[in-house]
Motif scaffolding. Sequence first.
Motif, short mmCIF file in Angstrom:
data_model
loop_
_atom_site.label_atom_id
_atom_site.label_comp_id
_atom_site.label_asym_id
_atom_site.label_seq_id
_atom_site.Cartn_x
_atom_site.Cartn_y
_atom_site.Cartn_z
N PHE A 278 -14.75 9.82 -37.64
CA PHE A 278 -14.42 9.18 -38.91
C PHE A 278 -15.59 8.36 -39.43
O PHE A 278 -15.99 8.47 -40.60
N VAL A 279 -16.17 7.54 -38.55
CA VAL A 279 -17.29 6.69 -38.95
C VAL A 279 -18.51 7.54 -39.32
O VAL A 279 -19.17 7.29 -40.33
N GLN A 280 -18.80 8.56 -38.51
CA GLN A 280 -19.95 9.42 -38.81
C GLN A 280 -19.79 10.10 -40.18
O GLN A 280 -20.76 10.23 -40.92
N LYS A 281 -18.58 10.52 -40.49
CA LYS A 281 -18.32 11.15 -41.78
C LYS A 281 -18.54 10.17 -42.92
O LYS A 281 -19.15 10.51 -43.96
N GLU A 282 -18.06 8.95 -42.73
CA GLU A 282 -18.22 7.93 -43.77
C GLU A 282 -19.70 7.56 -43.95
O GLU A 282 -20.18 7.39 -45.07
N LEU A 283 -20.42 7.44 -42.86
CA LEU A 283 -21.83 7.09 -42.93
C LEU A 283 -22.65 8.17 -43.62
O LEU A 283 -23.60 7.88 -44.36
N ALA A 284 -22.27 9.42 -43.39
CA ALA A 284 -23.00 10.54 -43.98
C ALA A 284 -22.95 10.52 -45.50
O ALA A 284 -23.85 11.05 -46.17
N THR A 285 -21.92 9.91 -46.06
CA THR A 285 -21.81 9.82 -47.52
C THR A 285 -22.74 8.75 -48.09
O THR A 285 -22.98 8.71 -49.29
N LEU A 286 -23.26 7.88 -47.20
CA LEU A 286 -24.11 6.79 -47.64
C LEU A 286 -25.59 7.10 -47.44
O LEU A 286 -26.39 6.95 -48.36
N SER A 287 -25.95 7.52 -46.22
CA SER A 287 -27.37 7.74 -45.94
C SER A 287 -27.55 8.58 -44.68
O SER A 287 -26.83 8.39 -43.70
N PRO A 288 -28.54 9.47 -44.67
CA PRO A 288 -28.86 10.23 -43.44
C PRO A 288 -29.49 9.33 -42.38
O PRO A 288 -29.63 9.75 -41.23
N LEU A 289 -29.85 8.12 -42.76
CA LEU A 289 -30.44 7.18 -41.81
C LEU A 289 -29.38 6.33 -41.10
O LEU A 289 -29.72 5.48 -40.28
N TYR A 290 -28.11 6.55 -41.43
CA TYR A 290 -27.02 5.80 -40.82
C TYR A 290 -26.36 6.64 -39.73
O TYR A 290 -25.89 7.75 -40.01
N THR A 291 -26.34 6.13 -38.51
CA THR A 291 -25.79 6.86 -37.37
C THR A 291 -24.79 5.98 -36.62
O THR A 291 -24.68 4.78 -36.88
#
Length: 211
Positions: free
Chosen positions: A159-172
């Motif tokens: 869930f978190v990875q999916k949400e982060l992917a909508t913000l930035s490829p630098l967010y893991t």
Amino acid sequence: MNLFQQAVFYTTVNHLRDLPAESAVEVAFAGRSNAGKSSAINTLANRTRLAFVSKTPGRTQHINYFSLGHNRFLVDLPGYGYAKVPGAIKDHWRELLAQYLAQRAQLAGLILIMDSRHPMTELDRQMLEWFLPTGKPVHCLLTKSDKLNRSDSIAALRFVQKELATLSPLYTAQLFSSPKRLGMDEVGEVFARWLGISANDGHKKAPVKGE
């Protein structure tokens, strides 16, 4: 030696003017109050009280610097989102955090602590979106994952990875547990990479701005 285990307390900062000028590179830890930030830092450093752990959320009221040697620093930021902190202190925290995160050139990346049982709160989202214009990476530690069963912890991570992917490829993101010492190698590799050194090499010279 594990890079985190070299950490020793260096200084406490309550105003931007007091930030260490000698710092070449630093990685900051941030998170909502009571999400497990201090426990994560202590576990990674293999100490019991490197970062103060309190049952009272909001205890960390300043920016705490821990030296890793060679002008490299781990930075423990004040927890955010604790309603019972007096208004004047809360406003000071907010201003200090905002200016540090936006203006600190030596900051290589942000490790954001989230409780895996309650990830991506409104405050977490605000932090991620606010930090985005800096162009710097964020790595999220989903703490207290030992309190979830395996399927629920994996679901929280996805869930978190999916949400982060909508913000930035630098967010893991990754799962983490202080009691179980789960995820230590993964965050160690991220931390060392941001500092520009091998995860197990505490002696290589840190990158200097302009080199």
